[in-house]
Structures are given as C-alpha cells and as structure tokens.
Design an enzyme around this catalytic site. Structure first.
Site, PDB file in Angstrom:
ATOM      1  N   GLY A 108      43.558   1.050  56.653  1.00  0.00           N
ATOM      2  CA  GLY A 108      43.917   1.835  57.848  1.00  0.00           C
ATOM      3  C   GLY A 108      44.210   0.954  59.049  1.00  0.00           C
ATOM      4  O   GLY A 108      45.162   1.197  59.805  1.00  0.00           O
ATOM      5  N   CYS A 109      43.402  -0.070  59.230  1.00  0.00           N
ATOM      6  CA  CYS A 109      43.567  -0.959  60.387  1.00  0.00           C
ATOM      7  C   CYS A 109      44.850  -1.784  60.260  1.00  0.00           C
ATOM      8  O   CYS A 109      45.522  -2.055  61.255  1.00  0.00           O
ATOM      9  CB  CYS A 109      42.355  -1.863  60.538  1.00  0.00           C
ATOM     10  SG  CYS A 109      40.837  -0.902  60.777  1.00  0.00           S
ATOM     11  N   THR A 110      45.189  -2.145  59.025  1.00  0.00           N
ATOM     12  CA  THR A 110      46.423  -2.890  58.780  1.00  0.00           C
ATOM     13  C   THR A 110      47.631  -2.011  59.090  1.00  0.00           C
ATOM     14  O   THR A 110      48.553  -2.420  59.809  1.00  0.00           O
ATOM     15  CB  THR A 110      46.474  -3.389  57.318  1.00  0.00           C
ATOM     16  OG1 THR A 110      45.348  -4.246  57.105  1.00  0.00           O
ATOM     17  CG2 THR A 110      47.754  -4.152  57.046  1.00  0.00           C
ATOM     18  N   GLY A 112      47.974  -1.527  62.854  1.00  0.00           N
ATOM     19  CA  GLY A 112      48.509  -2.733  63.488  1.00  0.00           C
ATOM     20  C   GLY A 112      50.000  -2.888  63.228  1.00  0.00           C
ATOM     21  O   GLY A 112      50.773  -3.246  64.125  1.00  0.00           O
TER      22      GLY A 112
END
Length: 151
Positions: free
Chosen positions: A41-43, A46
């Site tokens: 999710g964070c990738t 970003g």
C-alpha cells in the site's frame, strides 16, 4: 488543528537534507503519513504521488512522505521507486504526535501501535487547510491534486 497554523517542526530527510516546516512558507505542502517503507500500500501510494509530482509542482506544492522508518530505509525506498520528493524519518514520533496519526491497529489479531495513513495540506502561510485520515490508497493522490487545483 484544521484552519490553525501548524507548529514549526524539523525532521531528518532523505538526500542528506533536514526538513523544517518554516522553510516552505510561500509554498503549499502535502504531508502524507504512511505505515511502512516498501509495503504494498505504501509503495502504491508513493508511486501515485510520484506520477503526479509535476502536476503538484505546477501548483506551487511540495510533497513529503513521513513514516517511523529510519533514514537508511527511506533512502532505499526512495531510490527503488524513483520518488522525486523527500521522505522524512520520524523515528521519535515528533510529527506523528503533532498530527495525531498514531493509532491502535489490528495486525494479525494483535493490537499494535501504528501510523494511520493520513494526508495533510498546509497552505502557503503555514495553516493546515485540509486533512484526510484513514486514507484508502487508490486514487488518493488524484483526490489531493484535485483539492489543490480547486484552491
């Protein structure tokens, strides 16, 4: 905290920089908090901000991602996905406390303290003008850009 000035704060940033909120008066800031470097999710989040970066820049807006990961972890994450913006290491939870983003979350049936995915817009005069909490990643960067475009 909405419609209030954001207190000045300082955090170590990637690229050997130090982020100081007051250095960015005259620019809008998108500050997004995410749980952990290099997780799916964070990738995705970003990469969505990365892909819209030129559009944010055209609107006098800088983007900063913040998590509790180390600078070394941030440097690797940033390099791996070619993020054009800096990541800030909040290992002491200074900004996390300021923006109240630490929550109890369920992880594999256990309660753990973690960052609630959240995004904040700070206006050119240092005032917090918009916040999203409990962010769903898909389409979020576009939603943030749309809000900034409406100003």
């Amino acid at each position: 905290m909405l419609n209030q000035p954001v207190p000045d704060f300082q955090l170590p940033a990637t690229s050997g920089k130090t982020f100081q909120r007051s250095d960015y008066l005259g620019k809008r800031l998108v500050i997004y908090f995410y749980p952990k470097d290099s997780t799916p999710g964070c990738t995705t989040q970003g990469m969505q901000f990365r892909d819209a970066y030129a559009d944010f820049q055209a609107k006098n807006t800088e983007i900063f991602g913040i998590s509790r990961d180390s600078l070394k972890s941030h440097e690797n994450f940033k390099a791996k996905f070619s993020f054009p913006f800096e990541l800030l290491a909040d290992t002491e939870e200074v900004a996390c406390a300021l923006f109240n983003v630490i929550k109890m979350k369920n992880m594999y049936g256990k309660q753990v303290r973690g960052i609630e995915r959240s995004t904040f817009i700070i206006d050119t005069d240092g005032t917090l003008i918009k916040e999203w909490r409990g962010v769903k990643v898909d389409g979020h960067a576009a939603e943030v850009l749309s809000f900034i475009s409406s100003l």
